[in-house]
Design a protein around this motif. Structure first.
Motif, PDB file in Angstrom:
ATOM      1  N   HIS A  69       0.848  -1.193   0.000  1.00 46.80           N
ATOM      2  CA  HIS A  69       0.000   0.000   0.000  1.00 46.80           C
ATOM      3  C   HIS A  69       0.884   1.243   0.000  1.00 46.80           C
ATOM      4  O   HIS A  69       1.654   1.467   0.932  1.00 46.80           O
ATOM      5  CB  HIS A  69      -0.919  -0.007   1.215  1.00 46.80           C
ATOM      6  CG  HIS A  69      -1.822  -1.198   1.262  1.00 46.80           C
ATOM      7  ND1 HIS A  69      -2.965  -1.299   0.499  1.00 46.80           N
ATOM      8  CD2 HIS A  69      -1.725  -2.363   1.950  1.00 46.80           C
ATOM      9  CE1 HIS A  69      -3.547  -2.463   0.733  1.00 46.80           C
ATOM     10  NE2 HIS A  69      -2.823  -3.132   1.597  1.00 46.80           N
ATOM     11  N   MET A 136      -5.475  -0.156   3.540  1.00 49.78           N
ATOM     12  CA  MET A 136      -5.046   1.150   4.044  1.00 49.78           C
ATOM     13  C   MET A 136      -6.026   2.252   3.687  1.00 49.78           C
ATOM     14  O   MET A 136      -6.527   2.321   2.562  1.00 49.78           O
ATOM     15  CB  MET A 136      -3.669   1.506   3.475  1.00 49.78           C
ATOM     16  CG  MET A 136      -3.051   2.731   4.115  1.00 49.78           C
ATOM     17  SD  MET A 136      -1.349   2.994   3.540  1.00 49.78           S
ATOM     18  CE  MET A 136      -0.760   4.081   4.857  1.00 49.78           C
ATOM     19  N   LEU A 143      -3.552   1.867   8.599  1.00 49.59           N
ATOM     20  CA  LEU A 143      -3.654   0.490   8.137  1.00 49.59           C
ATOM     21  C   LEU A 143      -4.732  -0.235   8.936  1.00 49.59           C
ATOM     22  O   LEU A 143      -4.862  -0.008  10.149  1.00 49.59           O
ATOM     23  CB  LEU A 143      -2.327  -0.240   8.325  1.00 49.59           C
ATOM     24  CG  LEU A 143      -1.113   0.339   7.589  1.00 49.59           C
ATOM     25  CD1 LEU A 143       0.164  -0.312   8.099  1.00 49.59           C
ATOM     26  CD2 LEU A 143      -1.244   0.161   6.083  1.00 49.59           C
TER      27      LEU A 143
END
Length: 382
Positions: A69, A136, A143
């Motif tokens: 992410h 995320m 997160l």
């Protein structure tokens, strides 16, 4: 390398970052970068070493089970164990290890700087469990995920480096036995507008976590218990039950698209309504003609939204025929695994037109079949 689940993503630098997983007790999974312009692969590091556990002689960081992410120039991901004890046909967190070795020290949250090329260890997952699924909130830098094997839901604010454990999401999770066993959700869907995170349980309930809340709440009036998906026992370890398998956030529609793994049905979840609509079956054409379920017991994680914002890409199974007869697999397995040999098919689905296309089975140049494929990424060029 062992099976890789989710661990591949394309970053803003145009490179493809991916994990290769390990079942060895002597070395961990490894992170690589592929540059499609130069057709070059570069090895970036061993997960166990990145986590500062080289020479510890502990069960290593054998996997990264999540996507990468990207947020403010860094890729955020996490680690999972790859060395298990197999008990009653199921993978369990190792409690018996060879002499001289110690137990798994817990999954880590990690970051990789795209410009610096340096890894950062951000700390351990709740209760020193492995990290099974993670997404995320890219507006707020948080997160969200679920651990394994018990299944604790967590939030981690990367700016504050603050971890919160919101408790178990499905009974005793995959640490349970018999009637207490519950397979855990592999995909946390994050509403990028509100920052709310969503996941399911095998009973088919949908849960929501609101940013800053002290608990997870059940979403009333919507669920995954659809007749079209089939009938499932929530304590059965051989399927994902009514869990969704994989999801993606559609920013234009402010909705979640996902697939129910065992049935292969595409659905759309509008969290604002809330409403969950079943759309189309996106299994392969040979599977639809055969009328039989695919052979990977949990369904397939290789499901993503392309950069055009309208094309869904999905990797799924297709039956293999020998002498005109379909090759059948095992009737039942005790965990996520293939019940038999199958082809790998690429499916695309155009959202506005509901246009489904099976691009056919994928083979290597020498004719071999790719197997256990549960990862997909699409470049900016499509």
């Amino acid at each position: 390398a062992h099976d890789t689940y989710n661990g591949i993503s394309v970053a803003s630098d145009g490179n493809v970052y991916y994990a290769l997983c390990s079942t060895s007790i002597d070395f961990g999974g490894r992170i690589y970068r592929y540059d499609p312009r130069r057709d070059e692969v570069k090895y970036l590091g061993d997960l166990t070493e990145i986590c500062g556990e080289k020479g510890l002689k502990a069960v290593p960081q054998g996997k990264s089970h999540v996507l990468f992410h990207e947020y403010k120039g860094k890729l955020y991901f996490s680690t999972h164990a790859g060395y298990y004890n197999v008990v009653d046909g199921m993978e369990r967190m190792a409690t018996v290890v060879p002499p001289g070795y110690t137990l798994y020290p817990g999954g880590h949250f990690l970051a990789y700087g795209l410009k610096s090329g340096a890894f950062e260890d951000l700390g351990l997952a709740p209760e020193r469990e492995a990290v099974l699924s993670m997404s995320m909130d890219k507006r707020r830098g948080v997160l969200y995920g679920i651990t394994w094997p018990v299944g604790y839901f967590f939030s981690y604010d990367v700016g504050k480096r603050a971890l919160r454990n919101l408790g178990p999401v499905a009974g005793q999770g995959e640490n349970g036995k018999g009637p207490t066993y519950r397979v855990l959700c592999r995909s946390v869907a994050v509403d990028q507008e509100t920052g709310c995170a969503y996941f399911t349980n095998p009973e088919g309930d949908v849960f929501r976590y609101r940013p800053g809340a002290d608990r997870v709440e059940k979403v009333e009036g919507v669920d995954m218990r659809k007749d079209y998906f089939g009938k499932y026992d929530p304590a059965d370890s051989g399927s994902m039950g009514y869990n969704w398998r994989q999801t993606v956030w559609h920013s234009g529609e402010k909705a979640v698209y996902g697939v129910h793994g065992n049935s292969g049905y595409l659905f759309r979840f509008d969290p604002a309504a809330p409403r969950l609509d079943v759309l189309d079956r996106i299994t392969s054409e040979p599977s639809q003609r055969a009328g039989m379920g695919d052979l990977f017991s949990y369904g397939y994680l290789g499901f993503t939204l392309g950069p055009d914002g309208r094309t869904i890409y999905y990797l799924t199974g297709g039956p293999v025929y020998e002498n005109g007869k379909r090759v059948a697999g095992m009737d039942k397995v005790a965990m996520g695994m293939a019940k038999g040999i199958e082809n790998l098919h690429l499916i695309t689905y155009d959202i506005p037109t509901r246009g489904y296309k099976d691009h056919g089975p994928v083979f290597y140049a020498d004719g071999q079949r790719p197997t256990y494929v549960n990862s997909i990424a699409v470049g900016a060029d499509g």
